[in-house]
Design an enzyme around this catalytic site. Structure first.
Site, PDB file in Angstrom:
ATOM      1  CD  GLN A 183      -2.636   1.240   2.595  1.00 52.33           C
ATOM      2  OE1 GLN A 183      -2.237   1.668   3.461  1.00 52.33           O
ATOM      3  NE2 GLN A 183      -3.856   0.907   2.554  1.00 52.33           N
TER       4      GLN A 183
ATOM      5  CE1 TYR B 105      -2.643   9.570   6.512  1.00 50.56           C
ATOM      6  CE2 TYR B 105      -4.207   8.316   6.723  1.00 50.56           C
ATOM      7  CZ  TYR B 105      -3.121   8.754   7.051  1.00 50.56           C
ATOM      8  OH  TYR B 105      -2.724   8.204   8.376  1.00 50.56           O
TER       9      TYR B 105
END
Length: 269
Positions: free
Chosen positions: A100, A170
């Site tokens: 990720q 984010y």
């Protein structure tokens, strides 16, 4: 009848079972984002324990933008040899390994005064108190290229896939949110514009890897009726698309997971 132990596939990635370890920040990498023995051991134990596919904790894609300490990095080629050793080990234990990757933005309190933090607009995060500077179009181009280079390193390191972090406040989720994204150019306004940076990253990814890579706050679970707490969203999503859906979020008991898989087999691939 489907079971959790079925062999299956995600695009061209063979999966020995349906168990996937979702991405979690371990806070165990060194200060530059490199692997440590402690971090290596966590993944080795997961593979030895029989998890078919493992997704790493998020890795930051530019050296000067690390939203949390102890994160893995993927911002330059120095990571490739150690990650190749890492992926070879996980593969030797029979598991797939996906990385990720992330750009954090203002969802951080880490080294805030020492770096410029980009956001879709100049705005303060109400949780962290951190301010973001509106990213320019030239900086967006740089960031898209940083993602593309990171994904090339992911492939060179032997990972089976890459997952682009787009949630939890984010940067990419900030772009999607009309609350945080007040832009009036082609990256703001309509949902198509707010999602533009994500599609640009995706297109850059495809150019780099030729479509050869695959994929995709804790809650305390005290009873079976409180686990698999994202299942309703997963079922709705699965009804809308024709690609495999991964369900994370406190999947604890085999009978609950088996029942979910069997009773929703027409949707959950």
């Amino acid at each position: 009848m489907k079971t959790l132990f079925d062999k299956t596939k995600l695009l061209n990635m063979e999966m020995k079972n349906r168990f996937i370890r979702g991405a979690l920040w371990e806070d165990l990498a060194d200060e530059k984002g490199h692997m440590t023995p402690e971090l290596f051991n966590i993944y080795e134990e997961l593979a030895k324990g029989g998890v078919g596919t493992i997704i790493t904790g998020y890795a930051f894609v530019t050296e000067d933008e690390q939203p949390n300490p102890g994160m893995m990095g993927i911002y330059d080629d120095s990571f490739i040899p150690e990650y190749k050793e890492f992926t070879d080990k996980i593969h030797s234990l029979g598991s797939n390994i996906i990385m990720q990757i992330v750009y954090g933005g203002f969802m951080t309190n880490f080294n805030v005064g020492e770096r410029t933090i980009w956001g879709p607009s100049t705005i303060q995060n109400e949780t962290t108190g951190t301010w973001a500077k509106e990213i320019t179009k030239e900086e967006i181009k740089y960031l898209v290229e940083a993602y593309a280079k990171a994904i090339a390193r992911v492939k060179a390191s032997g990972f089976d896939g890459v997952e682009i972090h787009g949630g939890h406040g984010y940067l990419l989720s900030q772009f999607l949110s009309p609350y945080y994204n007040k832009r009036e150019d082609e990256y703001g306004g309509s949902i198509e514009n707010r999602g533009r940076i994500i599609f640009e990253i995706f297109e850059a990814m495809k150019e780099v890897v030729d479509n050869n890579l695959g994929a995709a706050r804790t809650k305390v679970v005290v009873s079976k009726d409180r686990e698999s707490y994202f299942k309703d969203y997963a079922i709705k999503l699965a009804n809308m698309v024709d690609i495999p859906i991964i369900l994370i979020g406190k999947n604890r008991h085999l009978d609950v997971m088996e029942d979910l898989l069997e009773t929703n087999m027409y949707t959950l691939k």
